[in-house]
Design a protein around this motif. Structure first.
Motif, PDB file in Angstrom:
ATOM      1  N   MET A  78      18.683  10.769  82.843  1.00  0.00           N
ATOM      2  CA  MET A  78      18.912  11.901  81.983  1.00  0.00           C
ATOM      3  C   MET A  78      18.083  11.738  80.707  1.00  0.00           C
ATOM      4  SD  MET A  78      22.366  13.309  80.018  1.00  0.00           S
ATOM      5  CE  MET A  78      23.425  13.047  81.375  1.00  0.00           C
ATOM      6  N   THR A  79      17.510  12.826  80.251  1.00  0.00           N
ATOM      7  CA  THR A  79      16.787  12.845  78.988  1.00  0.00           C
ATOM      8  C   THR A  79      17.760  12.531  77.859  1.00  0.00           C
ATOM      9  OG1 THR A  79      15.325  14.544  79.855  1.00  0.00           O
ATOM     10  CG2 THR A  79      15.427  14.331  77.460  1.00  0.00           C
ATOM     11  N   GLU A  80      17.334  11.728  76.878  1.00  0.00           N
ATOM     12  CA  GLU A  80      18.181  11.454  75.715  1.00  0.00           C
ATOM     13  C   GLU A  80      18.322  12.750  74.928  1.00  0.00           C
ATOM     14  OE1 GLU A  80      20.721   9.717  73.217  1.00  0.00           O
ATOM     15  OE2 GLU A  80      19.924   8.791  75.032  1.00  0.00           O
ATOM     16  N   VAL A  81      19.556  13.211  74.815  1.00  0.00           N
ATOM     17  CA  VAL A  81      19.826  14.489  74.166  1.00  0.00           C
ATOM     18  C   VAL A  81      20.859  14.286  73.079  1.00  0.00           C
ATOM     19  CG1 VAL A  81      20.616  16.866  74.492  1.00  0.00           C
ATOM     20  CG2 VAL A  81      19.427  15.683  76.343  1.00  0.00           C
ATOM     21  N   LEU A  82      20.559  14.784  71.906  1.00  0.00           N
ATOM     22  CA  LEU A  82      21.506  14.776  70.798  1.00  0.00           C
ATOM     23  C   LEU A  82      22.102  16.173  70.702  1.00  0.00           C
ATOM     24  CD1 LEU A  82      19.146  12.964  68.262  1.00  0.00           C
ATOM     25  CD2 LEU A  82      20.892  11.914  69.722  1.00  0.00           C
ATOM     26  N   ILE A  83      23.423  16.258  70.712  1.00  0.00           N
ATOM     27  CA  ILE A  83      24.104  17.546  70.619  1.00  0.00           C
ATOM     28  C   ILE A  83      24.604  17.710  69.190  1.00  0.00           C
ATOM     29  CG2 ILE A  83      25.995  18.971  71.497  1.00  0.00           C
ATOM     30  CD1 ILE A  83      23.996  18.266  73.673  1.00  0.00           C
ATOM     31  N   ARG A  84      24.347  18.884  68.613  1.00  0.00           N
ATOM     32  CA  ARG A  84      24.825  19.172  67.266  1.00  0.00           C
ATOM     33  C   ARG A  84      25.096  20.664  67.151  1.00  0.00           C
ATOM     34  NH1 ARG A  84      20.977  21.972  64.774  1.00  0.00           N
ATOM     35  NH2 ARG A  84      18.784  21.552  65.251  1.00  0.00           N
ATOM     36  N   PRO A  85      25.894  21.060  66.155  1.00  0.00           N
ATOM     37  CA  PRO A  85      26.107  22.503  65.945  1.00  0.00           C
ATOM     38  C   PRO A  85      24.783  23.200  65.628  1.00  0.00           C
ATOM     39  CG  PRO A  85      27.738  21.225  64.732  1.00  0.00           C
ATOM     40  CD  PRO A  85      26.716  20.237  65.256  1.00  0.00           C
ATOM     41  N   ALA A  86      24.608  24.365  66.182  1.00  0.00           N
ATOM     42  CA  ALA A  86      23.414  25.151  65.888  1.00  0.00           C
ATOM     43  C   ALA A  86      23.489  25.655  64.452  1.00  0.00           C
ATOM     44  CB  ALA A  86      23.314  26.332  66.849  1.00  0.00           C
ATOM     45  N   VAL A  87      22.326  25.806  63.840  1.00  0.00           N
ATOM     46  CA  VAL A  87      22.213  26.348  62.485  1.00  0.00           C
ATOM     47  C   VAL A  87      21.162  27.460  62.509  1.00  0.00           C
ATOM     48  CG1 VAL A  87      22.942  24.203  61.354  1.00  0.00           C
ATOM     49  CG2 VAL A  87      20.511  24.597  61.817  1.00  0.00           C
ATOM     50  N   ALA A  88      21.144  28.242  61.445  1.00  0.00           N
ATOM     51  CA  ALA A  88      20.226  29.381  61.372  1.00  0.00           C
ATOM     52  C   ALA A  88      18.767  28.967  61.571  1.00  0.00           C
ATOM     53  CB  ALA A  88      20.412  30.109  60.047  1.00  0.00           C
ATOM     54  N   ALA A  89      18.404  27.777  61.135  1.00  0.00           N
ATOM     55  CA  ALA A  89      17.019  27.309  61.290  1.00  0.00           C
ATOM     56  C   ALA A  89      16.624  27.117  62.757  1.00  0.00           C
ATOM     57  CB  ALA A  89      16.813  26.009  60.511  1.00  0.00           C
ATOM     58  N   ASP A  90      17.594  27.069  63.663  1.00  0.00           N
ATOM     59  CA  ASP A  90      17.318  26.917  65.091  1.00  0.00           C
ATOM     60  C   ASP A  90      16.963  28.237  65.776  1.00  0.00           C
ATOM     61  OD1 ASP A  90      17.963  24.136  65.093  1.00  0.00           O
ATOM     62  OD2 ASP A  90      20.104  24.643  65.221  1.00  0.00           O
ATOM     63  N   ILE A  91      17.159  29.362  65.087  1.00  0.00           N
ATOM     64  CA  ILE A  91      16.992  30.670  65.721  1.00  0.00           C
ATOM     65  C   ILE A  91      15.603  30.872  66.328  1.00  0.00           C
ATOM     66  CG2 ILE A  91      17.016  33.178  65.332  1.00  0.00           C
ATOM     67  CD1 ILE A  91      19.810  31.826  65.589  1.00  0.00           C
ATOM     68  N   PRO A  92      14.504  30.483  65.700  1.00  0.00           N
ATOM     69  CA  PRO A  92      13.210  30.677  66.372  1.00  0.00           C
ATOM     70  C   PRO A  92      13.120  29.965  67.729  1.00  0.00           C
ATOM     71  CG  PRO A  92      12.864  30.294  64.038  1.00  0.00           C
ATOM     72  CD  PRO A  92      14.333  30.031  64.309  1.00  0.00           C
ATOM     73  N   ALA A  93      13.582  28.731  67.805  1.00  0.00           N
ATOM     74  CA  ALA A  93      13.532  28.001  69.079  1.00  0.00           C
ATOM     75  C   ALA A  93      14.511  28.599  70.087  1.00  0.00           C
ATOM     76  CB  ALA A  93      13.841  26.520  68.850  1.00  0.00           C
ATOM     77  N   ILE A  94      15.695  28.980  69.633  1.00  0.00           N
ATOM     78  CA  ILE A  94      16.687  29.624  70.514  1.00  0.00           C
ATOM     79  C   ILE A  94      16.106  30.929  71.060  1.00  0.00           C
ATOM     80  CG2 ILE A  94      18.893  30.866  70.470  1.00  0.00           C
ATOM     81  CD1 ILE A  94      19.919  28.578  68.603  1.00  0.00           C
ATOM     82  N   THR A  95      15.460  31.696  70.209  1.00  0.00           N
ATOM     83  CA  THR A  95      14.864  32.968  70.625  1.00  0.00           C
ATOM     84  C   THR A  95      13.791  32.742  71.691  1.00  0.00           C
ATOM     85  OG1 THR A  95      15.319  33.923  68.448  1.00  0.00           O
ATOM     86  CG2 THR A  95      13.670  35.043  69.801  1.00  0.00           C
ATOM     87  N   ALA A  96      12.970  31.727  71.515  1.00  0.00           N
ATOM     88  CA  ALA A  96      11.915  31.426  72.489  1.00  0.00           C
ATOM     89  C   ALA A  96      12.504  30.994  73.834  1.00  0.00           C
ATOM     90  CB  ALA A  96      10.983  30.348  71.941  1.00  0.00           C
ATOM     91  N   ILE A  97      13.530  30.146  73.806  1.00  0.00           N
ATOM     92  CA  ILE A  97      14.179  29.702  75.044  1.00  0.00           C
ATOM     93  C   ILE A  97      14.796  30.891  75.768  1.00  0.00           C
ATOM     94  CG2 ILE A  97      16.130  28.372  75.960  1.00  0.00           C
ATOM     95  CD1 ILE A  97      15.465  26.273  73.729  1.00  0.00           C
ATOM     96  N   TYR A  98      15.486  31.746  75.014  1.00  0.00           N
ATOM     97  CA  TYR A  98      16.131  32.905  75.632  1.00  0.00           C
ATOM     98  C   TYR A  98      15.092  33.885  76.170  1.00  0.00           C
ATOM     99  CZ  TYR A  98      19.444  36.673  76.439  1.00  0.00           C
ATOM    100  OH  TYR A  98      20.204  37.661  77.017  1.00  0.00           O
ATOM    101  N   ALA A  99      13.991  34.073  75.449  1.00  0.00           N
ATOM    102  CA  ALA A  99      12.938  34.984  75.907  1.00  0.00           C
ATOM    103  C   ALA A  99      12.404  34.547  77.266  1.00  0.00           C
ATOM    104  CB  ALA A  99      11.808  35.055  74.883  1.00  0.00           C
TER     105      ALA A  99
END
Length: 187
Positions: free
Chosen positions: A1-22
């Motif tokens: 498994m890839t090493e993944v850090l889980i954390r609460p999303a913040v507004a600064a994540d929106i560009p990356a979230i938008t790209a993943i969703y697109a």
């Protein structure tokens, strides 16, 4: 498994979230949207959920590259449904098949259970979306139905697979009516 850090999303994540969703909208069937929403719309959706106390997380590498995100939101808006959430998990193409989704969903399930939700519903686009179905099976979800030919995308009809996971005491006991896990139904 890839090493993944889980954390609460913040507004600064929106560009990356938008790209993943697109990518999911344009090339996949996980979403039945046909046109990817822009960053402003994704920020609006994000704020709507977190302002109602629904969990929203991102998974990232140690150097901060966003691999995916997961959140829970209301399954339906009628008050009797307030103890049920619907999960959503989206991954960057390079993170698919590497255990990132399972880590995100496992964390989301634990947080929703701890918040007092009693059921989680998965609404999976496409009965041939085997990766999502297996992810949900491996985290304890059970199939509860298929809505045949319920979406039309990429030139073909898609089934919608419904899966369910009981959280905490599930339906074995009544919930504490004085405490709502989210704020959607507070007066």
């Amino acid at each position: 498994m890839t090493e993944v850090l889980i954390r609460p999303a913040v507004a600064a994540d929106i560009p990356a979230i938008t790209a993943i969703y697109a990518d999911a909208v344009l090339y996949g069937t996980a979403s039945y949207e046909l046109t990817p929403p822009d960053e402003a719309e994704m920020a609006h959706r994000f704020e709507g959920l977190v302002n109602q106390s629904y969990p929203y997380f991102v998974g990232e590498t140690a150097d901060g590259a966003l691999l995916g995100y997961a959140y829970a939101g209301p399954f339906r808006t009628r008050p009797a449904y307030r103890w049920i959430v619907e999960d959503s998990v989206y991954l960057a193409p390079q993170a698919q098949g590497k255990g990132v989704g399972r880590k995100l969903l496992t964390h989301l399930i634990a947080v929703c259970r701890d918040k007092g939700f009693r059921q989680m519903i998965a609404v999976i686009g496409g009965s041939d979306h085997i990766a999502s179905i297996r992810l949900h099976e491996r985290t304890g979800f059970e199939p509860i139905g298929i809505m045949r030919n319920s979406g039309f995308k990429h030139g073909r009809w898609l089934d919608t697979v419904l899966m369910q996971l009981s959280l905490g005491e599930g339906g074995a006991t009544p919930p504490d009516e004085t405490v709502y896990p989210g704020t959607l139904f507070k007066g």
